[in-house]
Structure formats: structure tokens, C-alpha cells
Write a protein that holds these residues in place. Structure first.
Motif, PDB file in Angstrom:
ATOM      1  N   ARG A   3       0.807  -1.217   0.000  1.00 53.10           N
ATOM      2  CA  ARG A   3       0.000   0.000   0.000  1.00 53.10           C
ATOM      3  C   ARG A   3       0.844   1.272   0.000  1.00 53.10           C
ATOM      4  NH1 ARG A   3      -3.986  -2.336  -2.190  1.00 53.10           N
ATOM      5  NH2 ARG A   3      -4.936  -3.930  -0.938  1.00 53.10           N
ATOM      6  N   ASP A   4       2.056   1.207   0.578  1.00 53.43           N
ATOM      7  CA  ASP A   4       2.881   2.412   0.615  1.00 53.43           C
ATOM      8  C   ASP A   4       3.892   2.472  -0.530  1.00 53.43           C
ATOM      9  OD1 ASP A   4       4.799   0.604   1.405  1.00 53.43           O
ATOM     10  OD2 ASP A   4       5.077   1.435   3.406  1.00 53.43           O
ATOM     11  N   LYS A   5       3.748   1.561  -1.490  1.00 50.69           N
ATOM     12  CA  LYS A   5       4.542   1.542  -2.723  1.00 50.69           C
ATOM     13  C   LYS A   5       6.033   1.353  -2.465  1.00 50.69           C
ATOM     14  CE  LYS A   5       1.025   4.312  -4.864  1.00 50.69           C
ATOM     15  NZ  LYS A   5       0.519   4.038  -6.155  1.00 50.69           N
ATOM     16  N   GLY A   6       6.345   0.585  -1.421  1.00 48.97           N
ATOM     17  CA  GLY A   6       7.737   0.301  -1.098  1.00 48.97           C
ATOM     18  C   GLY A   6       8.319  -0.779  -2.005  1.00 48.97           C
ATOM     19  N   CYS A  26      -1.460 -12.363  -6.494  1.00 48.49           N
ATOM     20  CA  CYS A  26      -1.361 -11.223  -5.587  1.00 48.49           C
ATOM     21  C   CYS A  26      -1.539 -11.743  -4.159  1.00 48.49           C
ATOM     22  CB  CYS A  26      -2.424 -10.181  -5.919  1.00 48.49           C
ATOM     23  SG  CYS A  26      -2.451  -8.787  -4.761  1.00 48.49           S
ATOM     24  N   ALA A  27      -0.581 -11.467  -3.282  1.00 47.37           N
ATOM     25  CA  ALA A  27      -0.653 -11.924  -1.897  1.00 47.37           C
ATOM     26  C   ALA A  27      -1.730 -11.180  -1.118  1.00 47.37           C
ATOM     27  CB  ALA A  27       0.702 -11.746  -1.214  1.00 47.37           C
ATOM     28  N   ALA A  28      -2.151 -10.029  -1.606  1.00 44.49           N
ATOM     29  CA  ALA A  28      -3.172  -9.253  -0.904  1.00 44.49           C
ATOM     30  C   ALA A  28      -4.592  -9.734  -1.199  1.00 44.49           C
ATOM     31  CB  ALA A  28      -3.041  -7.772  -1.265  1.00 44.49           C
ATOM     32  N   CYS A  29      -4.842 -10.198  -2.440  1.00 43.76           N
ATOM     33  CA  CYS A  29      -6.231 -10.541  -2.802  1.00 43.76           C
ATOM     34  C   CYS A  29      -6.387 -11.854  -3.562  1.00 43.76           C
ATOM     35  CB  CYS A  29      -6.856  -9.408  -3.603  1.00 43.76           C
ATOM     36  SG  CYS A  29      -6.256  -9.278  -5.303  1.00 43.76           S
ATOM     37  N   GLY A  30      -5.298 -12.507  -3.967  1.00 45.76           N
ATOM     38  CA  GLY A  30      -5.392 -13.786  -4.670  1.00 45.76           C
ATOM     39  C   GLY A  30      -5.576 -13.694  -6.169  1.00 45.76           C
ATOM     40  N   ASN A  31      -5.515 -12.503  -6.733  1.00 50.79           N
ATOM     41  CA  ASN A  31      -5.675 -12.318  -8.174  1.00 50.79           C
ATOM     42  C   ASN A  31      -4.504 -12.981  -8.918  1.00 50.79           C
ATOM     43  OD1 ASN A  31      -6.696 -11.205 -10.610  1.00 50.79           O
ATOM     44  ND2 ASN A  31      -5.429  -9.378 -10.380  1.00 50.79           N
ATOM     45  N   PRO A  32      -4.762 -13.838  -9.937  1.00 54.85           N
ATOM     46  CA  PRO A  32      -3.664 -14.405 -10.723  1.00 54.85           C
ATOM     47  C   PRO A  32      -2.956 -13.303 -11.515  1.00 54.85           C
ATOM     48  CG  PRO A  32      -5.784 -15.350 -11.392  1.00 54.85           C
ATOM     49  CD  PRO A  32      -6.066 -14.316 -10.367  1.00 54.85           C
ATOM     50  N   ALA A  80      -2.974  -3.180  -5.232  1.00 53.01           N
ATOM     51  CA  ALA A  80      -1.735  -3.270  -4.451  1.00 53.01           C
ATOM     52  C   ALA A  80      -0.550  -2.970  -5.363  1.00 53.01           C
ATOM     53  CB  ALA A  80      -1.592  -4.664  -3.851  1.00 53.01           C
ATOM     54  N   HIS A  81       0.455  -2.300  -4.823  1.00 51.16           N
ATOM     55  CA  HIS A  81       1.684  -2.010  -5.575  1.00 51.16           C
ATOM     56  C   HIS A  81       2.441  -3.318  -5.802  1.00 51.16           C
ATOM     57  CE1 HIS A  81       5.384  -0.044  -6.824  1.00 51.16           C
ATOM     58  NE2 HIS A  81       6.030  -0.781  -5.929  1.00 51.16           N
ATOM     59  N   LEU A  82       2.733  -3.621  -7.062  1.00 48.01           N
ATOM     60  CA  LEU A  82       3.468  -4.842  -7.407  1.00 48.01           C
ATOM     61  C   LEU A  82       4.920  -4.546  -7.761  1.00 48.01           C
ATOM     62  CD1 LEU A  82       0.795  -6.513  -9.739  1.00 48.01           C
ATOM     63  CD2 LEU A  82       1.175  -6.933  -7.292  1.00 48.01           C
ATOM     64  N   GLY A  83       5.147  -3.449  -8.448  1.00 45.88           N
ATOM     65  CA  GLY A  83       6.483  -3.092  -8.921  1.00 45.88           C
ATOM     66  C   GLY A  83       6.369  -2.127 -10.077  1.00 45.88           C
ATOM     67  N   HIS A  84       7.243  -2.306 -11.074  1.00 47.61           N
ATOM     68  CA  HIS A  84       7.257  -1.422 -12.242  1.00 47.61           C
ATOM     69  C   HIS A  84       7.448  -2.241 -13.513  1.00 47.61           C
ATOM     70  CE1 HIS A  84       8.199   1.343  -8.945  1.00 47.61           C
ATOM     71  NE2 HIS A  84       7.589   2.240  -9.699  1.00 47.61           N
ATOM     72  N   VAL A  85       7.087  -1.655 -14.639  1.00 44.13           N
ATOM     73  CA  VAL A  85       7.310  -2.296 -15.931  1.00 44.13           C
ATOM     74  C   VAL A  85       8.230  -1.396 -16.756  1.00 44.13           C
ATOM     75  CG1 VAL A  85       5.214  -1.333 -17.009  1.00 44.13           C
ATOM     76  CG2 VAL A  85       6.221  -3.437 -17.922  1.00 44.13           C
ATOM     77  N   ASN A 100       7.947  -7.148  -6.881  1.00 45.41           N
ATOM     78  CA  ASN A 100       8.389  -7.469  -5.523  1.00 45.41           C
ATOM     79  C   ASN A 100       7.899  -8.861  -5.118  1.00 45.41           C
ATOM     80  OD1 ASN A 100       9.656  -4.949  -4.458  1.00 45.41           O
ATOM     81  ND2 ASN A 100       7.666  -4.097  -5.008  1.00 45.41           N
ATOM     82  N   SER A 101       8.792  -9.694  -4.605  1.00 47.51           N
ATOM     83  CA  SER A 101       8.409 -11.024  -4.119  1.00 47.51           C
ATOM     84  C   SER A 101       7.405 -10.947  -2.978  1.00 47.51           C
ATOM     85  CB  SER A 101       9.633 -11.793  -3.612  1.00 47.51           C
ATOM     86  OG  SER A 101      10.453 -12.222  -4.648  1.00 47.51           O
ATOM     87  N   VAL A 102       7.530  -9.925  -2.139  1.00 49.06           N
ATOM     88  CA  VAL A 102       6.714  -9.837  -0.932  1.00 49.06           C
ATOM     89  C   VAL A 102       5.212  -9.741  -1.238  1.00 49.06           C
ATOM     90  CG1 VAL A 102       6.821  -7.323  -0.652  1.00 49.06           C
ATOM     91  CG2 VAL A 102       6.641  -8.791   1.361  1.00 49.06           C
ATOM     92  N   ILE A 103       4.852  -9.280  -2.417  1.00 51.89           N
ATOM     93  CA  ILE A 103       3.434  -9.156  -2.779  1.00 51.89           C
ATOM     94  C   ILE A 103       2.958 -10.358  -3.594  1.00 51.89           C
ATOM     95  CG2 ILE A 103       3.827  -7.806  -4.889  1.00 51.89           C
ATOM     96  CD1 ILE A 103       0.910  -7.458  -2.333  1.00 51.89           C
ATOM     97  N   LEU A 104       3.822 -11.343  -3.788  1.00 53.66           N
ATOM     98  CA  LEU A 104       3.455 -12.519  -4.572  1.00 53.66           C
ATOM     99  C   LEU A 104       3.239 -13.752  -3.695  1.00 53.66           C
ATOM    100  CD1 LEU A 104       6.047 -12.267  -7.499  1.00 53.66           C
ATOM    101  CD2 LEU A 104       3.630 -11.601  -7.548  1.00 53.66           C
ATOM    102  N   ASP A 105       2.223 -14.523  -4.039  1.00 55.53           N
ATOM    103  CA  ASP A 105       2.044 -15.885  -3.564  1.00 55.53           C
ATOM    104  C   ASP A 105       2.270 -16.773  -4.775  1.00 55.53           C
ATOM    105  OD1 ASP A 105       1.473 -15.531  -0.855  1.00 55.53           O
ATOM    106  OD2 ASP A 105      -0.676 -15.331  -1.209  1.00 55.53           O
ATOM    107  N   PHE A 106       2.668 -18.009  -4.548  1.00 54.41           N
ATOM    108  CA  PHE A 106       2.991 -18.912  -5.650  1.00 54.41           C
ATOM    109  C   PHE A 106       2.320 -20.253  -5.443  1.00 54.41           C
ATOM    110  CE2 PHE A 106       5.782 -22.172  -7.561  1.00 54.41           C
ATOM    111  CZ  PHE A 106       5.764 -21.728  -8.875  1.00 54.41           C
ATOM    112  N   GLU A 107       1.769 -20.792  -6.514  1.00 54.11           N
ATOM    113  CA  GLU A 107       1.208 -22.137  -6.488  1.00 54.11           C
ATOM    114  C   GLU A 107       1.904 -22.955  -7.554  1.00 54.11           C
ATOM    115  OE1 GLU A 107      -2.932 -24.146  -7.743  1.00 54.11           O
ATOM    116  OE2 GLU A 107      -3.110 -22.617  -6.180  1.00 54.11           O
ATOM    117  N   LYS A 108       2.538 -24.054  -7.122  1.00 56.96           N
ATOM    118  CA  LYS A 108       3.228 -24.932  -8.060  1.00 56.96           C
ATOM    119  C   LYS A 108       2.245 -25.515  -9.065  1.00 56.96           C
ATOM    120  CE  LYS A 108       6.952 -26.721  -5.196  1.00 56.96           C
ATOM    121  NZ  LYS A 108       7.554 -27.966  -4.691  1.00 56.96           N
TER     122      LYS A 108
END
Length: 121
Positions: A3-6, A26-32, A80-85, A100-108
């Protein structure tokens, strides 16, 4: 951070060098957001992808902070802030989504062969 764009430090996030196959959410809401087939080694120290899962997975906003002109990438669902393109990525898009890894969840990815073998027992 979302949220603070860190931004996390380069080469410290849990997914920057991951080679596993699957989907990033997205770790905040689950969006693929991204699939591993679009992940590549950019050398920047953050997970890098050349395209999102869909056109609505992410949104883009101008970011003129820190004396630079960049394009911020946000989650298309919760913003949510993810990063930049950046436009220095590989074909076919020429884009590098630096996330940013911190905002990502991963499913194998499901191991189809293992699943088949388990069903044969």
C-alpha cells in the motif's frame, strides 16, 4: 509495502531466482498475475516477467517519484503495488515486469505425471 509503494532490496525476495513452474498470485487478494512460463532472468534482483496472465490482471499508473519517469504496476483487482514495468524485456513483448516477491504468492503447477501414477496404484 503493497500500500505504501515500497520496494524490497534486490536479491532478497523469495522468488527472485525461483525456477519452479506454476502461477504467481497477488498476496493481498489472490488475483492471478503471472505464470512461470513468462518469468525470465533479468539480472535486476527481482522476479521479472514479460507479460501478465491477462490484460486485466494488472493496471498501470505513471510514477514520477525519485526523479524518474516510470510506470507502476498494480494488481488489477485490489490495486496493491506490485512493482514497475520497463521496455527492456525479451520477446515477444519487449517488456520487463519487475515485481516485488513480498506481494506474490505462488502455487506450483500440478505434476500431471505424478497425479497419473498415483491414480494407477
Amino acid at each position: 509495502m503493497a500500500r505504501d509503494k515500497g520496494t524490497e532490496w534486490a536479491f532478497t525476495g523469495k522468488y527472485w531466482d525461483s525456477k519452479e513452474k506454476g502461477t504467481y498470485y497477488c498476496a493481498a487478494c489472490g488475483n492471478p498475475l503471472f505464470v512461470s512460463d513468462t518469468k525470465f532472468e533479468s539480472g535486476c534482483g527481482w522476479p521479472s516477467f514479460y507479460q501478465p496472465v491477462s490484460k486485466t490482471s494488472v493496471i498501470y499508473t505513471p510514477d514520477n517519484s525519485h526523479g524518474m519517469q516510470r510506470t507502476e504496476v498494480q494488481c488489477g483487482r485490489c490495486k496493491a503495488h506490485l512493482g514497475h514495468v520497463f521496455d527492456d524485456g525479451p520477446p515477444p513483448t519487449g517488456l520487463r515486469y519487475c515485481i516485488n516477491s513480498v506481494i506474490l504468492d505462488f502455487e506450483k503447477a500440478k505434476d500431471a505425471e505424478k497425479k497419473f501414477n498415483d491414480n494407477e496404484k
